[in-house]
Design an enzyme around this catalytic site. Sequence first.
Site, PDB file in Angstrom:
ATOM      1  N   ARG A  57      -5.339  -4.776   6.477  1.00  0.00           N
ATOM      2  CA  ARG A  57      -6.232  -3.796   6.904  1.00  0.00           C
ATOM      3  C   ARG A  57      -7.553  -4.471   7.332  1.00  0.00           C
ATOM      4  NH1 ARG A  57      -7.413  -1.425   2.051  1.00  0.00           N
ATOM      5  NH2 ARG A  57      -6.013  -2.697   0.638  1.00  0.00           N
ATOM      6  N   TYR A  73       4.821  -8.435   9.708  1.00  0.00           N
ATOM      7  CA  TYR A  73       4.442  -6.930   9.817  1.00  0.00           C
ATOM      8  C   TYR A  73       4.346  -6.444  10.895  1.00  0.00           C
ATOM      9  CZ  TYR A  73       2.291  -7.694   4.856  1.00  0.00           C
ATOM     10  OH  TYR A  73       2.492  -7.839   3.516  1.00  0.00           O
ATOM     11  N   ASP A  91       0.991  -1.256   0.046  1.00  0.00           N
ATOM     12  CA  ASP A  91       0.098   0.168   0.018  1.00  0.00           C
ATOM     13  C   ASP A  91       0.828   1.157   0.070  1.00  0.00           C
ATOM     14  OD1 ASP A  91      -2.170  -1.461   0.116  1.00  0.00           O
ATOM     15  OD2 ASP A  91      -2.652  -1.049   1.931  1.00  0.00           O
ATOM     16  N   ASP A 107      -8.645   1.687   6.662  1.00  0.00           N
ATOM     17  CA  ASP A 107      -7.436   2.318   7.087  1.00  0.00           C
ATOM     18  C   ASP A 107      -7.541   3.834   7.635  1.00  0.00           C
ATOM     19  OD1 ASP A 107      -7.171   4.010   5.071  1.00  0.00           O
ATOM     20  OD2 ASP A 107      -5.852   2.523   4.045  1.00  0.00           O
TER      21      ASP A 107
END
Length: 321
Positions: free
Chosen positions: A190, A67, A39, A81
Amino acid sequence: MLNGILIIRKERNFTSNDVVAKLRGICRQKKIGHTGTLDPNATGVLPVCLGNATRLCDMLTDRSKEYIAEFTLGLTTDTQDIWGKVLTDSGDKWRELSRETIEEAVLSFLGKQMQVPPMYSALKVNGKRLYELARAGTTIERAAREIEIEELELLPPESCPDTGESRAACFLALPKMRMRVVCSKGTYIRTLCQDIGDKLGCGAVMSSLVRTRVGSFYLGDARTLSEVEEIRDNEGIEKILLPVDHCFSAYPAVKAGEEALRFLRNGNELKLSMTEAEGGFEDMPDKTPCRIYDEEGQFYGVYVLQKGSGRLRPFKMFLPG
């Protein structure tokens, strides 16, 4: 032409395609490809393949990823988000939740499960990317896909050192929380954040995301675009370019003799009698993938052992040139 893998540290407000476009200018070559969309608002590890390493792109997208994500309780948005349009705001409802309830909800997402990809994603449907349809105000049904959350843990806020003494530190910065996620290909962090919020009944959105690992590529070894450009002008990009065979270091190495070169250069099968494996082929299980080199140490590709026929069959070629 440069052949190999660069571990890029993608910065915010760059798409993965932006990174490739910039690198084409920095490296002065066109044959460059990235290994999976990250992203624009996310940062972190983005392996980029150059030259004949572009044949690796589809293989590297299959690697597990790690992550560090921050999510904020109390909101939902159209993009899942913090940068999207707010759809719901539950205010201080999150204050009603106990630490145990939040932790239990987060950890319940460990393991294999079905996840519906978000509308704001790069997936294609009938030739159109979902985010293009979403921006046009169109929402379509998306089939759920199996993913796996291999590891999941809550982390203390960045401003609070993790002493390992108490998990209570994780809850000092509510409604913002941080977590470390190790997951399979195709997992949307997300969506995971939103699903956690749904389970808690107060909503949640992802508010930051850093990819710290892709397969064996780590954030500590990654370089920003400006760093790559500086290295090009001083030491040369070859200094930080990982060779293609780095990705197959776990496979046994096989050397092809002179009589095998004609077949090897054309990507043909090889008789075992034309090659030499360290330790021999006798104890090697059937269908073992092997790294194939010529006598000069030039890597040619990955072959698979076929014990029944006494041959090595080509699987993925990275012919020089």
